[in-house]
Design a protein around this motif. Structure first.
Motif, mmCIF file in Angstrom:
data_model
loop_
_atom_site.group_PDB
_atom_site.id
_atom_site.type_symbol
_atom_site.label_atom_id
_atom_site.label_comp_id
_atom_site.label_asym_id
_atom_site.label_seq_id
_atom_site.Cartn_x
_atom_site.Cartn_y
_atom_site.Cartn_z
ATOM 1 N N THR A 122 0.851 -1.186 0.000
ATOM 2 C CA THR A 122 0.000 0.000 0.000
ATOM 3 C C THR A 122 0.888 1.238 0.000
ATOM 4 O O THR A 122 2.115 1.132 0.002
ATOM 5 N N ILE A 123 0.263 2.391 -0.039
ATOM 6 C CA ILE A 123 0.987 3.653 0.082
ATOM 7 C C ILE A 123 0.380 4.419 1.241
ATOM 8 O O ILE A 123 -0.832 4.658 1.271
ATOM 9 N N ARG A 124 1.207 4.778 2.185
ATOM 10 C CA ARG A 124 0.706 5.505 3.339
ATOM 11 C C ARG A 124 0.117 6.839 2.892
ATOM 12 O O ARG A 124 0.644 7.468 1.990
ATOM 13 N N ILE A 125 -0.931 7.248 3.519
ATOM 14 C CA ILE A 125 -1.784 8.418 3.269
ATOM 15 C C ILE A 125 -2.630 8.265 2.010
ATOM 16 O O ILE A 125 -3.309 9.188 1.617
ATOM 17 N N PHE A 126 -2.635 7.064 1.400
ATOM 18 C CA PHE A 126 -3.641 6.774 0.383
ATOM 19 C C PHE A 126 -4.980 6.585 1.098
ATOM 20 O O PHE A 126 -5.051 5.890 2.119
ATOM 21 N N THR A 127 -6.025 7.138 0.561
ATOM 22 C CA THR A 127 -7.351 6.949 1.137
ATOM 23 C C THR A 127 -7.734 5.473 1.153
ATOM 24 O O THR A 127 -8.328 4.975 2.113
ATOM 25 N N SER A 128 -7.378 4.747 0.091
ATOM 26 C CA SER A 128 -7.695 3.319 0.029
ATOM 27 C C SER A 128 -7.013 2.552 1.155
ATOM 28 O O SER A 128 -7.531 1.519 1.614
ATOM 29 N N ASP A 129 -5.880 3.027 1.613
ATOM 30 C CA ASP A 129 -5.178 2.395 2.732
ATOM 31 C C ASP A 129 -6.008 2.495 4.008
ATOM 32 O O ASP A 129 -6.138 1.526 4.765
ATOM 33 N N ILE A 130 -6.594 3.671 4.240
ATOM 34 C CA ILE A 130 -7.461 3.857 5.420
ATOM 35 C C ILE A 130 -8.678 2.944 5.328
ATOM 36 O O ILE A 130 -9.062 2.267 6.291
ATOM 37 N N VAL A 131 -9.297 2.926 4.168
ATOM 38 C CA VAL A 131 -10.500 2.116 3.972
ATOM 39 C C VAL A 131 -10.182 0.639 4.204
ATOM 40 O O VAL A 131 -10.939 -0.076 4.878
ATOM 41 N N PHE A 132 -9.064 0.171 3.671
ATOM 42 C CA PHE A 132 -8.683 -1.237 3.802
ATOM 43 C C PHE A 132 -8.404 -1.600 5.258
ATOM 44 O O PHE A 132 -8.938 -2.588 5.773
ATOM 45 N N ARG A 133 -7.588 -0.809 5.939
ATOM 46 C CA ARG A 133 -7.250 -1.129 7.334
ATOM 47 C C ARG A 133 -8.490 -1.044 8.226
ATOM 48 O O ARG A 133 -8.656 -1.871 9.130
ATOM 49 N N SER A 134 -9.337 -0.064 7.974
ATOM 50 C CA SER A 134 -10.560 0.072 8.776
ATOM 51 C C SER A 134 -11.486 -1.116 8.566
ATOM 52 O O SER A 134 -12.096 -1.624 9.513
ATOM 53 N N ALA A 135 -11.602 -1.584 7.315
ATOM 54 C CA ALA A 135 -12.459 -2.723 7.019
ATOM 55 C C ALA A 135 -11.944 -3.987 7.704
ATOM 56 O O ALA A 135 -12.728 -4.785 8.232
ATOM 57 N N LEU A 136 -10.632 -4.166 7.705
ATOM 58 C CA LEU A 136 -10.048 -5.316 8.388
ATOM 59 C C LEU A 136 -10.360 -5.265 9.882
ATOM 60 O O LEU A 136 -10.760 -6.269 10.485
ATOM 61 N N GLU A 137 -10.171 -4.097 10.463
ATOM 62 C CA GLU A 137 -10.425 -3.953 11.896
ATOM 63 C C GLU A 137 -11.891 -4.214 12.228
ATOM 64 O O GLU A 137 -12.212 -4.879 13.223
ATOM 65 N N ASP A 138 -12.785 -3.703 11.389
ATOM 66 C CA ASP A 138 -14.222 -3.927 11.612
ATOM 67 C C ASP A 138 -14.576 -5.409 11.513
ATOM 68 O O ASP A 138 -15.540 -5.870 12.142
ATOM 69 N N ALA A 139 -13.801 -6.157 10.713
ATOM 70 C CA ALA A 139 -14.051 -7.586 10.533
ATOM 71 C C ALA A 139 -13.350 -8.430 11.597
ATOM 72 O O ALA A 139 -13.397 -9.672 11.533
ATOM 73 N N GLY A 140 -12.695 -7.766 12.538
ATOM 74 C CA GLY A 140 -12.013 -8.488 13.604
ATOM 75 C C GLY A 140 -10.660 -9.032 13.210
ATOM 76 O O GLY A 140 -10.117 -9.931 13.871
ATOM 77 N N ILE A 141 -10.092 -8.508 12.132
ATOM 78 C CA ILE A 141 -8.777 -8.943 11.654
ATOM 79 C C ILE A 141 -7.737 -7.919 12.090
ATOM 80 O O ILE A 141 -7.882 -6.718 11.821
ATOM 81 N N ASP A 142 -6.716 -8.363 12.772
ATOM 82 C CA ASP A 142 -5.653 -7.485 13.258
ATOM 83 C C ASP A 142 -4.644 -7.256 12.139
ATOM 84 O O ASP A 142 -3.831 -8.131 11.826
ATOM 85 N N TRP A 143 -4.717 -6.084 11.494
ATOM 86 C CA TRP A 143 -3.852 -5.840 10.349
ATOM 87 C C TRP A 143 -2.378 -5.676 10.738
ATOM 88 O O TRP A 143 -1.500 -5.705 9.868
ATOM 89 N N LYS A 144 -2.114 -5.561 12.030
ATOM 90 C CA LYS A 144 -0.721 -5.482 12.482
ATOM 91 C C LYS A 144 -0.108 -6.869 12.687
ATOM 92 O O LYS A 144 1.109 -7.021 12.646
ATOM 93 N N LYS A 145 -0.951 -7.882 12.897
ATOM 94 C CA LYS A 145 -0.460 -9.221 13.212
ATOM 95 C C LYS A 145 -0.880 -10.293 12.208
ATOM 96 O O LYS A 145 -0.125 -11.228 11.938
ATOM 97 N N ASP A 146 -2.082 -10.186 11.683
ATOM 98 C CA ASP A 146 -2.631 -11.256 10.850
ATOM 99 C C ASP A 146 -2.163 -11.201 9.402
ATOM 100 O O ASP A 146 -2.408 -12.137 8.621
ATOM 101 N N LEU A 147 -1.538 -10.110 9.012
ATOM 102 C CA LEU A 147 -0.982 -9.969 7.668
ATOM 103 C C LEU A 147 0.180 -8.994 7.746
ATOM 104 O O LEU A 147 0.385 -8.337 8.766
ATOM 105 N N GLU A 148 0.917 -8.890 6.672
ATOM 106 C CA GLU A 148 2.052 -7.954 6.634
ATOM 107 C C GLU A 148 1.741 -6.836 5.641
ATOM 108 O O GLU A 148 1.505 -7.100 4.457
ATOM 109 N N ILE A 149 1.727 -5.600 6.127
ATOM 110 C CA ILE A 149 1.507 -4.457 5.255
ATOM 111 C C ILE A 149 2.851 -3.802 4.947
ATOM 112 O O ILE A 149 3.621 -3.461 5.856
ATOM 113 N N VAL A 150 3.118 -3.654 3.660
ATOM 114 C CA VAL A 150 4.370 -3.051 3.195
ATOM 115 C C VAL A 150 4.033 -1.741 2.497
ATOM 116 O O VAL A 150 3.236 -1.730 1.549
#
Length: 356
Positions: free
Chosen positions: A145-173
């Motif tokens: 992803t690219i930090r400060i991309f709007t799609s990055d916020i949407v993606f991380r927020s959706a993961l969190e809402d789904a109970g997926i820990d985006w810091k642990k359950d996947l690797e974001i580069v």
């Protein structure tokens, strides 16, 4: 922003060293007849800015007596840094998360209008596309992803809402530019890319496939906002920026009534065939709207706070950084100019629903 007394020219710079060029007065085009206004607008160097490009093509800026110089940037951070440094007057295609991140870090920006809602693809190699059927599919994956991309916020927020820990359950580069991001997924350095519509033409050319869209994760989310430095709005009550918004409102209507106008306007910088351009600028996932949509901007601000994207911002009232007055004035002027035209009255109804 300044007044000018020279012939109207709109330029679009697609050069290396854009920030340096942007600071060189000799490279900034001059504008229209006496007492007209001139502003410099930053946008994507790979995809331009659909509503601005239509407004230029159709002569709306000239009719509103404003000269618009267009300057391309490789990424949102470079564009917003140029805005903060006074090298451009308006940022157009730098998302919502980008301006809000700068505001969180002390920038006195004002969001005065909109450009795009939704429309950002999540991309992978065609042979891997079948692996991604839900948010659970991203667990264990390396996601670019690219930090400060709007799609990055949407993606991380959706993961969190789904109970997926985006810091642990996947690797974001995180990558610096969209081109670097696409090259990473094409080469297999990352499994998927949370990208942006401005790089979709390049992605299609590289043979990548969209497995989901940002709208699928958050329906109707805002993206590209019209953003400027707040200090500029004090000059003649923001007259130049009101005129700019009037042209965007008219361009929005033109695109709705004549979608092909977006194709011809984009041919200036998208060097692919018309069918591919049409897929990009008229994609059903992308909603081009010039409305500032304050409520949705505030919603994204809250999401950024919730996922820890911005911190120590409790003393910031983001509503103070969204100026809805200029858009409302622009719309009311159009209603007065075209009293029998229901379109602009309908847009005022939408404005009242999304901002007041």
């Amino acid at each position: 922003m300044k007044k000018t007394n020279q012939k109207w020219i709109a330029s679009f710079a697609l050069t290396v060293g854009l920030l340096a060029a942007c600071g060189d007065d000799e490279q900034i085009s001059k504008g229209a007849a006496s007492d007209d206004y001139e502003i410099t607008v930053g946008l994507s160097q790979s995809a331009g800015g659909t509503l601005v490009d239509i407004a230029h093509q159709e002569g709306y800026f000239e009719e509103e007596h404003i000269s618009v110089n267009r300057v391309g940037f490789a990424n949102s951070a470079d564009g917003l840094n140029a805005l903060q440094a006074g090298k451009i007057d308006v940022g157009l295609t730098f998302g919502t998360a980008g301006p809000l991140t700068f505001i969180a870090n002390g920038s006195d920006f004002s969001i005065i209008g909109g450009h795009l809602e939704g429309g950002h693809p999540i991309l992978t190699k065609k042979e891997n596309a079948g692996q991604y059927t839900s948010l659970e599919s991203y667990k264990g994956k390396k996601v670019g992803t690219i930090r400060i991309f709007t799609s990055d916020i949407v993606f991380r927020s959706a993961l969190e809402d789904a109970g997926i820990d985006w810091k642990k359950d996947l690797e974001i580069v995180e990558f610096k530019t969209g081109s670097m991001l696409l090259e990473a997924v094409a080469s297999g350095k990352v499994d998927v890319a949370v990208s942006a519509n401005s790089f979709y033409a390049q992605a299609v050319d590289m043979g990548l496939e969209a497995v989901a869209w940002s709208n699928d994760l958050q329906e109707g989310h805002v993206c590209c906002r019209v953003v400027t430095r707040s200090e500029l709005l004090a000059d003649e009550d923001g007259e130049a920026y009101k005129r700019f918004l009037k042209a965007l409102i008219r361009a929005e209507r033109k695109k709705i009534e004549d979608p092909h106008s977006a194709v011809t306007a984009a041919k200036e910088y998208m060097k692919v065939d018309d069918k591919v351009i049409n897929t990009i600028v008229n994609d059903s996932h992308s909603n081009y709207s010039s409305d500032p949509s304050r409520e949705k901007v505030v919603q994204m601000w809250e999401q950024m706070k919730e996922i820890g994207y911005v911190e120590n911002v409790d003393d910031i009232d983001v509503n103070e950084y969204v100026n809805i007055d200029l858009y409302e004035k622009a719309l009311n002027e159009l209603i007065k100019q075209y009293p029998d035209d229901a379109y602009y009255k309908d847009q005022l109804v939408r404005f009242n629903e999304q901002n007041i």
